[in-house]
Design a protein around this motif. Structure first.
Motif, mmCIF file in Angstrom:
data_model
loop_
_atom_site.group_PDB
_atom_site.id
_atom_site.type_symbol
_atom_site.label_atom_id
_atom_site.label_comp_id
_atom_site.label_asym_id
_atom_site.label_seq_id
_atom_site.Cartn_x
_atom_site.Cartn_y
_atom_site.Cartn_z
ATOM 1 N N LEU A 121 48.340 60.873 48.144
ATOM 2 C CA LEU A 121 47.657 59.736 47.375
ATOM 3 C C LEU A 121 47.506 60.353 46.019
ATOM 4 N N ASP A 122 47.956 59.312 45.118
ATOM 5 C CA ASP A 122 47.798 59.424 43.545
ATOM 6 C C ASP A 122 46.212 59.797 43.426
ATOM 7 N N PRO A 123 45.918 61.063 42.702
ATOM 8 C CA PRO A 123 44.356 61.168 42.566
ATOM 9 C C PRO A 123 43.688 60.092 41.741
ATOM 10 N N GLU A 124 44.318 59.444 40.829
ATOM 11 C CA GLU A 124 43.509 58.592 40.146
ATOM 12 C C GLU A 124 43.348 57.426 40.617
ATOM 13 N N MET A 125 44.354 56.784 41.501
ATOM 14 C CA MET A 125 44.147 55.765 42.247
ATOM 15 C C MET A 125 43.012 56.071 43.216
ATOM 16 N N ALA A 126 43.046 57.018 44.037
ATOM 17 C CA ALA A 126 42.142 57.392 45.112
ATOM 18 C C ALA A 126 40.686 57.559 44.367
ATOM 19 N N ALA A 127 40.592 57.925 43.216
ATOM 20 C CA ALA A 127 38.996 57.947 42.687
ATOM 21 C C ALA A 127 38.756 56.633 42.171
ATOM 22 N N SER A 128 39.662 55.866 41.579
ATOM 23 C CA SER A 128 39.230 54.322 41.410
ATOM 24 C C SER A 128 39.044 53.523 42.532
ATOM 25 N N ALA A 129 39.417 53.688 43.724
ATOM 26 C CA ALA A 129 38.966 53.075 45.012
ATOM 27 C C ALA A 129 37.868 53.621 45.312
ATOM 28 N N MET A 130 37.579 55.001 45.300
ATOM 29 C CA MET A 130 36.180 55.345 45.729
ATOM 30 C C MET A 130 35.301 54.564 44.977
ATOM 31 N N MET A 131 35.362 54.509 43.518
ATOM 32 C CA MET A 131 34.338 54.099 42.550
ATOM 33 C C MET A 131 34.030 52.632 42.862
ATOM 34 N N ALA A 132 35.321 51.779 43.158
ATOM 35 C CA ALA A 132 35.115 50.266 43.325
ATOM 36 C C ALA A 132 34.369 50.033 44.599
ATOM 37 N N GLY A 133 34.458 50.953 45.539
ATOM 38 C CA GLY A 133 33.667 50.301 46.806
ATOM 39 C C GLY A 133 34.319 49.450 47.796
ATOM 40 N N GLU A 134 34.097 49.259 48.651
ATOM 41 C CA GLU A 134 34.435 48.413 49.917
ATOM 42 C C GLU A 134 34.482 46.741 49.453
ATOM 43 N N SER A 135 35.418 46.102 49.684
ATOM 44 C CA SER A 135 35.430 44.395 49.760
ATOM 45 C C SER A 135 34.108 44.056 50.273
ATOM 46 N N PRO A 136 33.496 43.207 49.540
ATOM 47 C CA PRO A 136 32.299 42.550 50.255
ATOM 48 C C PRO A 136 32.660 41.285 51.375
ATOM 49 N N LEU A 137 33.854 41.089 51.009
ATOM 50 C CA LEU A 137 34.615 39.741 51.712
ATOM 51 C C LEU A 137 34.866 39.993 53.355
ATOM 52 N N THR A 138 34.313 38.952 54.181
ATOM 53 C CA THR A 138 34.707 39.068 55.646
ATOM 54 C C THR A 138 36.236 38.911 55.779
ATOM 55 N N GLU A 139 36.669 38.940 56.772
ATOM 56 C CA GLU A 139 38.245 38.609 56.910
ATOM 57 C C GLU A 139 38.391 36.983 56.729
ATOM 58 N N ARG A 140 37.440 36.314 57.354
ATOM 59 C CA ARG A 140 37.591 34.868 57.157
ATOM 60 C C ARG A 140 37.227 34.445 55.766
ATOM 61 N N GLU A 141 36.543 35.245 54.880
ATOM 62 C CA GLU A 141 36.388 34.775 53.495
ATOM 63 C C GLU A 141 37.595 35.100 52.746
ATOM 64 N N ARG A 142 38.016 36.406 53.088
ATOM 65 C CA ARG A 142 39.258 36.676 52.278
ATOM 66 C C ARG A 142 40.387 35.642 52.474
ATOM 67 N N GLY A 143 40.626 35.272 53.940
ATOM 68 C CA GLY A 143 41.649 34.600 54.394
ATOM 69 C C GLY A 143 41.667 33.204 53.754
ATOM 70 N N SER A 144 40.394 32.592 53.417
ATOM 71 C CA SER A 144 40.166 31.333 52.916
ATOM 72 C C SER A 144 40.507 31.479 51.610
ATOM 73 N N LEU A 145 40.064 32.490 50.770
ATOM 74 C CA LEU A 145 40.302 32.818 49.474
ATOM 75 C C LEU A 145 41.819 32.947 49.031
ATOM 76 N N GLU A 146 42.563 33.503 50.101
ATOM 77 C CA GLU A 146 43.972 33.737 49.940
ATOM 78 C C GLU A 146 44.816 32.689 49.920
ATOM 79 N N LEU A 147 44.344 31.536 51.016
ATOM 80 C CA LEU A 147 44.955 30.433 50.879
ATOM 81 C C LEU A 147 44.556 29.438 49.806
ATOM 82 N N ALA A 148 43.416 29.670 49.044
ATOM 83 C CA ALA A 148 43.050 28.650 47.839
ATOM 84 C C ALA A 148 43.875 29.330 46.765
ATOM 85 N N ALA A 149 44.050 30.533 46.881
ATOM 86 C CA ALA A 149 44.733 31.065 45.633
ATOM 87 C C ALA A 149 46.362 30.630 45.571
ATOM 88 N N GLN A 150 46.861 30.199 46.797
ATOM 89 C CA GLN A 150 48.025 29.711 46.952
ATOM 90 C C GLN A 150 48.180 28.269 46.747
#
Length: 197
Positions: A121-150
């Protein structure tokens, strides 16, 4: 020899990577594809040891492709180092995640590491991912947003996800609230910037 499959829609980039990897004494590029939806067939036909995927590709994005390749040694090589992408890649079993501006000798090193069963893993990318935290979206919320984005309407999202339109509106509203956005468009943009879509 480590047999490698390259999947990247940018022909010049893919060709340059293949040429550079061809200079390595223990690495052979056995197949190249320009679309994500062609990877599975190329894997069956060429039986690569390591699959190197770009994220943004037509047909199917690299992260979705990775999710269909459990048990394979997959390395993501991307110009999109969004934290959510790294988390999603790791959840899909990807063993390597590095930026496209990585020097050729470092890419070869990453391929060898992934091939041997390790992670790279690229160290900078790994550090950014750790600092950004987990996605607050549920799978259904993410799926709905993905389709809306399309560009899908609420009715189209509901039909695609086999939900009622009211349920879809609730998922979209919840996603907007969780992301601190004021509307669907802003929520989509924020989620994309974090790599959560």
């Amino acid at each position: 020899m480590i047999r490698v499959l390259l999947a990247d829609d940018e022909h010049l980039v893919r060709g340059a990577i293949a040429t550079l990897l061809g200079l390595e004494p223990d690495i052979e590029v056995v197949a190249e594809v320009a679309r994500g939806d062609l990877v599975a067939e190329a894997v069956r036909e060429h039986r690569p040891d390591v699959i190197v995927l770009d994220i943004e590709m037509p047909g199917m994005d690299g992260l979705s492709v990775a999710e269909t390749l459990p048990g394979h040694a997959v390395l993501v090589l991307t110009s999109f180092g969004r934290p959510g992408y790294l988390r999603r890649a790791l959840a899909a079993g990807v063993r390597g995640f590095i930026p496209k501006d990585t020097p050729a000798d470092e890419l070869a090193k990453a391929i060898r590491k992934v091939w041997s069963g390790g992670r790279y893993l690229d160290p900078e990318m790994a550090a950014s991912a750790m600092m950004a935290g987990e996605s607050p979206l549920t799978e259904r919320e993410r799926g709905s947003l993905e389709l809306a984005a399309q560009g899908a309407s609420v009715a189209e999202i509901a039909a695609s996800l086999h939900l009622t339109q009211g349920t879809v509106r609730n998922y979209l509203s919840s996603a907007i609230t969780k992301l601190g956005a004021t509307n669907r468009i802003t929520a989509i943009r924020l989620a994309q910037q974090k790599g959560w879509l």
